[in-house]
Design an enzyme around this catalytic site. Structure first.
Site, mmCIF file in Angstrom:
data_model
loop_
_atom_site.group_PDB
_atom_site.id
_atom_site.type_symbol
_atom_site.label_atom_id
_atom_site.label_comp_id
_atom_site.label_asym_id
_atom_site.label_seq_id
_atom_site.Cartn_x
_atom_site.Cartn_y
_atom_site.Cartn_z
ATOM 1 N N SER A 150 17.268 -3.955 35.976
ATOM 2 C CA SER A 150 16.475 -3.025 35.183
ATOM 3 C C SER A 150 15.874 -2.025 36.141
ATOM 4 O O SER A 150 15.687 -2.335 37.327
ATOM 5 C CB SER A 150 15.373 -3.778 34.431
ATOM 6 O OG SER A 150 14.390 -2.896 33.929
ATOM 7 N N TYR A 159 8.934 -10.152 33.459
ATOM 8 C CA TYR A 159 10.244 -9.513 33.338
ATOM 9 C C TYR A 159 10.557 -8.675 34.573
ATOM 10 O O TYR A 159 11.656 -8.753 35.127
ATOM 11 C CB TYR A 159 10.276 -8.641 32.088
ATOM 12 C CG TYR A 159 11.574 -7.910 31.868
ATOM 13 C CD1 TYR A 159 12.686 -8.566 31.342
ATOM 14 C CD2 TYR A 159 11.698 -6.556 32.177
ATOM 15 C CE1 TYR A 159 13.880 -7.896 31.136
ATOM 16 C CE2 TYR A 159 12.886 -5.883 31.985
ATOM 17 C CZ TYR A 159 13.972 -6.546 31.465
ATOM 18 O OH TYR A 159 15.155 -5.879 31.269
#
Length: 260
Positions: A154, A167
């Site tokens: 990400s 995350y």
């Protein structure tokens, strides 16, 4: 089954390649599975959403694409082993692995509100699950002679997204793991690369507040929303022979929000 069923420029790029995609029932994973199959690949689609992945696979099969669904719980080591073994058997080997399956869970909470069970679940699914699936697939990837692993990271750890700590930490770990795995598997010509998308319009990001979408859109060099097809080209490239000497790299695909 034909080598490929597509009139796209990538048709035939992955002809005959056997690829396992995790988190393939919907969103980015489904987009990847579709693009790989359209490029001539044979795809094992794995997801914890058993009914949904069966439906998604059936829709692609109806188009003449070579896909097969499997159930997978990345939080369960036994499930990871069983899924990998079943997929490799069904495909008759494995040339590519796309570690896309992940959970977010920690969104919207600062570090003081984040709880240990949430942290552990995110790490178990995103980090441990990626390790275990890669390990389970390594013998087949080594035997392929042209194996490729793509880890979905990400861009959040590249710019330090706030209120998403578990995350972000997990995806930062994916980037670090990618570099280490590239060195471990390079002796068998297995490439390992990470693709780091920006905020993408999929079901999994529906919870993201509008101001975060606005932040991305307004600060991208290409100022628009990101959609799943925007990420597929990077994954196809990394799986193909075009990237045979590219390994240990992280490609940020986010319209220039982060230039990495």
């Amino acid at each position: 089954m034909p080598d490929f069923v597509s009139d796209k420029p990538t048709a035939g790029l992955l002809a005959g390649r056997r690829v396992l995609v995790t988190g393939a029932a919907r969103g980015l994973g489904l987009a990847f599975a579709t693009a790989i199959a359209e490029a001539g690949g044979r795809v094992a689609m794995a997801d914890i959403l058993a009914e949904r992945v069966n439906e998604s696979a059936a829709a692609l099969q109806a188009r003449g694409l070579d896909v097969v669904p499997f159930q997978l719980d990345l939080n369960d080591p036994a499930s990871v082993q069983a899924c990998a073994a079943a997929a490799i058997e069904a495909l008759g080997g494995l040339d590519g692995l796309v570690n896309n399956g992940a959970v977010t869970d920690s969104g919207g909470r600062d570090l003081t509100a984040l709880d240990v069970p949430t942290w552990d679940r995110v790490m178990n699914v995103n980090v441990r699950g990626t390790w275990l699936m890669t390990a389970a697939c390594t013998p087949a990837l080594r035997a392929s002679g042209r194996g490729a692993v793509i880890n979905l990271a990400s861009d959040t750890p590249l710019w330090g997204a706030p209120n998403l700590l578990a995350y972000v930490a997990s995806k930062g770990a994916i980037i670090a793991m990618t570099r280490s795995l590239a060195r471990e598997l390079g002796d068998a010509s297995v490439t390992v690369n990470a693709v780091a998308p920006g905020l993408t319009l999929v079901e999994a990001t529906e919870y993201v507040p509008q101001h975060r979408h606005d932040l991305y859109r307004n600060q991208r060099a290409i100022p628009r929303e990101q959609v799943p097809d925007d990420v597929c080209g990077a994954v196809l490239f990394a799986l193909s022979d075009l990237a045979r000497f590219v390994t240990g790299q992280t490609l940020a695909v986010n319209g220039g929000f982060v230039m990495h």
